[in-house]
Structures are given as C-alpha cells and as structure tokens.
Design an enzyme around this catalytic site. Structure first.
Site, mmCIF file in Angstrom:
data_model
loop_
_atom_site.group_PDB
_atom_site.id
_atom_site.type_symbol
_atom_site.label_atom_id
_atom_site.label_comp_id
_atom_site.label_asym_id
_atom_site.label_seq_id
_atom_site.Cartn_x
_atom_site.Cartn_y
_atom_site.Cartn_z
ATOM 1 N N LYS A 54 32.085 37.041 36.770
ATOM 2 C CA LYS A 54 32.573 36.395 35.360
ATOM 3 C C LYS A 54 31.634 36.607 34.055
ATOM 4 O O LYS A 54 32.021 36.908 33.178
ATOM 5 C CB LYS A 54 32.852 34.697 35.545
ATOM 6 C CG LYS A 54 33.276 33.885 34.509
ATOM 7 C CD LYS A 54 32.913 32.429 34.435
ATOM 8 C CE LYS A 54 33.669 32.277 35.772
ATOM 9 N NZ LYS A 54 33.721 30.662 36.123
ATOM 10 N N LYS A 98 24.601 29.615 41.006
ATOM 11 C CA LYS A 98 25.118 28.231 41.071
ATOM 12 C C LYS A 98 24.141 27.057 41.519
ATOM 13 O O LYS A 98 23.370 27.702 42.316
ATOM 14 C CB LYS A 98 26.531 28.178 41.457
ATOM 15 C CG LYS A 98 27.568 26.968 41.059
ATOM 16 C CD LYS A 98 28.261 27.402 39.732
ATOM 17 C CE LYS A 98 29.056 26.144 39.474
ATOM 18 N NZ LYS A 98 29.877 26.682 38.170
ATOM 19 N N GLY A 142 26.396 22.727 33.081
ATOM 20 C CA GLY A 142 27.233 21.755 33.722
ATOM 21 C C GLY A 142 28.314 22.171 34.437
ATOM 22 O O GLY A 142 28.495 23.374 34.645
ATOM 23 N N ASP A 143 29.056 21.529 35.376
ATOM 24 C CA ASP A 143 30.146 21.717 35.965
ATOM 25 C C ASP A 143 30.696 20.149 36.595
ATOM 26 O O ASP A 143 30.283 19.424 36.078
ATOM 27 C CB ASP A 143 29.871 22.667 37.405
ATOM 28 C CG ASP A 143 31.019 23.182 38.006
ATOM 29 O OD1 ASP A 143 31.614 24.402 37.706
ATOM 30 O OD2 ASP A 143 31.219 22.697 39.163
ATOM 31 N N ASN A 194 36.467 17.783 31.695
ATOM 32 C CA ASN A 194 36.058 18.422 30.632
ATOM 33 C C ASN A 194 37.010 19.530 30.442
ATOM 34 O O ASN A 194 37.554 19.863 29.369
ATOM 35 C CB ASN A 194 34.749 18.921 30.897
ATOM 36 C CG ASN A 194 34.149 19.742 29.669
ATOM 37 O OD1 ASN A 194 34.265 19.458 28.482
ATOM 38 N ND2 ASN A 194 33.576 21.125 29.917
#
Ligand code: NDP
Length: 463
Positions: free
Chosen positions: A126, A138, A177-178, A253
């Site tokens: 990505k 991650k 963030g996630d 989000n």
C-alpha cells in the site's frame, strides 16, 4: 517500459499454488489472515515472478514474506480502581526497502501477532503505491479502549510508549492510528514520547492539528476511498456515484468520512454498522447524529433509532446465518469500512444479486478470498484495500513533510494533494493490470505495481 509477463500455463500456475500452500503455518491459526493476504499477492505476481528471473534469483518472495523483526512487550498499567492490568504490545517492522517503517497501531481485544503480520504485509505494498518513500509496519495491543475512562486510556498509552519508544523514531519507524487509536490515543502516546526523549519531532502521525497534525488526516482514508472509486468508475465506463444508493459498513473514522464524501458527491449512503448491529435509514443516514454517537458519546448504534424511529436497527444477533444485514440491502455501490473478513461469499452473492456494481474496500482486507473471486467473476468494479484506502497513509506522509519543514498546509491544499494521489494510484493500478494482461482486475494491478516497486528496491539495496 516493463516487459509483459507471458501467459502462464495452467499447470505452472497450479504448481505455484502448491508451493504457496507450503508457506502456510498449519500449527498457528493466528497466522491464517496473514496467509490469506500473502496468498493473494503471491498468486497475482506469479506470472511476473516466473518470467523475470531477477526476482527468483534474489529470493524476493522468501525475503518479502518474513518481517524484518517482530517486537513484543508487556504493558503494565493501573486502572481507575487501582488494580494493575497487563496487556501485550507489538510492533511488526516488516520492510523498509522504500523508506522508514510506517503503519498504524490497533488497540482491540482481537489483536495478535497474526493480525499484525497481515496488516504489516499489506502496508508494504500500500505504501509503495502511494509513491512516497515509506516502508511497511503495523503494531498495537490487545487493550480495549472501549468502556475505559480517559485517565485509563492515558495511563495505558503512557505504559505502551515506555516500551515502544525504544524502537521508533522520525527517520526509523513512524506509527499512526487504526482501529481503537484516534486523535486522543495519538495525543497521549505523543505526550509520553516527548517526555521520555525530550524530542518534539514527527514520530507519530494523526496528531491533533494544534500540535503538529495535518489538517484532513481524520478525513483522509474515507475521502480517499471515494476519490479512488469515482476514478475507477470513470475508467471502467460505469455510472458515477451521484444519486446512487450506497451501503457502508463500520461507524468509525473511515466509514463516517466515506459517508461524508458520498454526500458531497450527491450519493445516498443508507447504512452503517458497528460491533452491535446495522443501521438502515432509507432516506440516507444522519451523519451529524452518527458523529455525535461515535466520536463524542462513544455509544452503540442502537441509540440511532431513538432519534430516528422510522429507521431500522438490526442487531448482530439477528443476522442471517453466515451473512450480514448490511450486504443484503439493494445498492449500486458497497463500501466495507469496518474490519477484516466482514464480507463473505454469501454476502458477495447477495450484493451481486441485488444489483451492486461496485465494491470499494475502506477497511483492510474486509472481503474474503472467495468473495473477491466472486466479484471478479461477475465483473463487478472491485477496488482492493491496499489501493483504495491508501489515502490515510498518504496524508500521514504529508504530515511528515509538514513536520519536517515546520509548515502547515491548508485543508484545501491537503485535499487537492490527496485527490491527486488517489487518482494517480488508480491510474497506475489500472495501467499495470492492462499491461500484464488482466485489464479491469485492480487486485492484480495493485499487487503487481506495489510488488515491483518494493522488490526492485530490495534488489538494488543488496543483501
Ligand atoms: P475505528 O476504530 O474508528 O472504527 C472501526 C469500526 O469498525 C467501528 O465502527 C467498530 O465497531 C467496527 N469494528 C471493529 N472491529 C469490529 C469487529 N470485529 N466486528 C464488527 N465491527 C467491528 O477504526 P477505523 O475506521 O480507523 O478503521 C476501520 C478499518 O479501516 C480497519 O480495517 C483499519 O485497518 C482500516 N484503515 C484505517 C485507516 C485509518 O486511517 N484510520 C487507514 C487505512 C485502513 P465498534 O464501534 O462497535 O467497535
């Protein structure tokens, strides 16, 4: 121009499938999602891998599917009653061939090493697609911010950063963030990093605007998905989203900003979901109310019907077996924006049967492999996550640039750059699919384009 892959015989492809199957770890169910992500990429790149010997000669597959390192640590913190709580923290630094490690942190009880490996692996390709110089990573924890007080979240974030700070840095690894990590959590994490290191640098993205965040970072992923979708529909000569019924899953989000952008374009988003159920509001969902429920009050979507009794709330317990209510509603386009594997083959069949012509992934790997294959077989315009949801990390990259230059870009400037980036990604993916003989297949196009960039850098950098 890259050499076209020759058409690969079926038996050679079957052998590749057999080899890929040997990469699965049968003793670790946690790794299943990682295998799912890896298998999709390796199948897409097989024709390229077999026709361009440099990838095989440099053992790129073996090197790409193994993370550079997995950091695992204990997080001890006090809850509001003075009891000690213990969670596990992780950072999977997967690949930094293109730039410093970059990828979000997820705080959710389901987090484990396998989920973070899948997310980190997806993040490599990505990030490559964005055209920015960033590698893939991650991290996160099995900590659940839901139901915790602000003080508990703050104490957890401080304890988490006490360990994590040893492994990150503005030129080393820049988390964001996630799920479960928004501006509040990033603020506390940044505050602790600053206290420990006395360094005010861009080590995290997604910071609140007033201390170094980029305008539009909260909107970026959701808006980006819709920009990508509009371009894909144009390239595939399908109708645009204006006046079309759309279904969206999630109420976080990504989902709420996708809904916002759909409204900007004159579409009619009629659903959203959370872990408790699905809201279906045939007139179009009330976005202001949703933002209040989810961003301010942090409560279940069941509250929605109290203010809109004419709408429906379908609790999770009432979903038809093996299917999800949200994918059974008639629509032109569907946007899964909640979590991995939330859209199964049964759901895919229901969508196609109900006239859905376009599916764009806002969440990471929300569609199962079988669901994706069904969409491709039925010639649905399908946008895979690693291309469609790259807008979030792209604006994180813009935040890093702004921090490095000590500058602030305006909302419109960031929005224009985001739109341009999503259109570029869409064009590159479509072009690559065409170039490798799979026109209209954005899954293969994204995997091949991302893989080539990373693999070529790995080869150039040597062992
Ligand atoms: P949020 O935490 O803001 O929202 C997540 C939403 O998904 C919530 O509505 C949540 O429901 C729901 N959800 C989460 N897990 C589950 C589950 N196991 N079952 C059912 N519903 C669930 O996260 P984001 O919107 O940031 O992220 C959503 C997806 O988008 C994830 O896949 C993430 O990896 C991906 N993504 C996010 C980016 C970003 O910029 N934030 C960038 C690129 C991808 P509830 O409120 O009940 O928990």
């Amino acid at each position: 121009m890259a050499k076209k892959a020759n058409k690969i015989d079926k038996d050679v492809m079957d052998k590749a499938k057999e080899y890929i199957a040997t990469l699965r770890n049968p003793n670790c169910a946690e790794d299943d999602v990682f295998f799912q992500a890896m298998e999709e990429v390796l199948l897409s790149i097989t024709p390229l891998y077999l026709t361009d010997s440099k990838y095989k000669n440099n053992a790129i597959v073996k090197r790409l599917i193994n993370p550079d390192r997995i950091i695992k640590f204990k997080v001890e913190w006090f809850d509001d009653s003075g009891h000690v709580q213990v969670n596990t923290g992780y950072r999977v630094q997967f690949n930094n061939a293109l730039g410093p490690y970059k990828g979000g942190l997820r705080f959710h009880p389901s987090v484990n090493e396998g989920i973070l490996k899948f997310l980190g692996f997806e993040q490599i390709l990505k990030n490559a697609l964005t055209g920015l110089s960033i590698g893939g990573a991650k991290g996160g924890s099995d900590f659940d911010p839901k139901g915790k007080s602000d003080f508990e979240v703050m104490r957890f974030c401080s304890a988490f950063m006490k360990e994590l700070h040893k492994f990150i840095g503005a030129r080393v690894d820049i988390p964001a963030g996630d799920i479960g990590v928004g501006a509040r959590e990033i603020g506390y994490l940044f505050g602790e990093y600053k206290k420990i290191t006395s360094s005010f640098d861009g080590v995290l993205t997604g910071k609140p605007f007033f201390f170094g965040g980029s305008l539009m970072r909260p909107e970026a992923t959701g808006y980006g998905v819709i920009y990508f979708t509009e371009k894909m529909l144009e390239l595939e000569k399908r109708e645009p989203l204006k006046d079309k019924i759309c279904v969206v899953s999630g109420a976080g989000n990504v989902a709420l900003h996708a809904i916002e952008k759909l409204y900007h374009l004159g579409a009619i988003p009629v659903t959203c979901t959370d872990s408790t159920g699905t809201v279906y509001d045939a007139r179009g969902v009330d976005l202001d109310l949703l933002k209040d429920l989810k961003f301010n009050r942090r409560v279940s979507l069941a509250e929605y019907i109290k203010e809109h009794p004419e709408s429906e709330f379908i609790p999770v317990s009432e979903y038809p077996k093996g299917g999800h209510a949200v994918w059974n509603i008639e629509c032109y386009a569907a946007f899964p924006c909640a979590t991995q594997n939330e859209l199964t083959l049964k759901d895919a069949k229901a969508l196609v049967k109900n006239g859905c012509e376009c599916v764009s992934e806002g969440a990471n790997m929300p569609s199962s492999t079988e669901a994706i294959n069904h969409f491709l077989k039925k010639e649905i315009c399908f946008a895979p996550a690693k291309a469609a949801n790259a807008g979030g990390v792209a604006v994180s990259g813009f935040e890093m640039s702004q921090n490095a230059q000590m500058r602030r870009w305006s909302f419109d400037e960031v929005d224009a750059r985001l739109k341009e980036t999503m259109i570029e990604i869409c064009n590159r993916v479509a072009y690559t699919a065409n170039e490798y003989g799979v026109k209209g297949n954005y899954v293969d196009g994204a995997n091949i384009a991302g893989f080539k960039k990373v693999a070529d850098a790995m080869i150039a950098e040597g062992i």
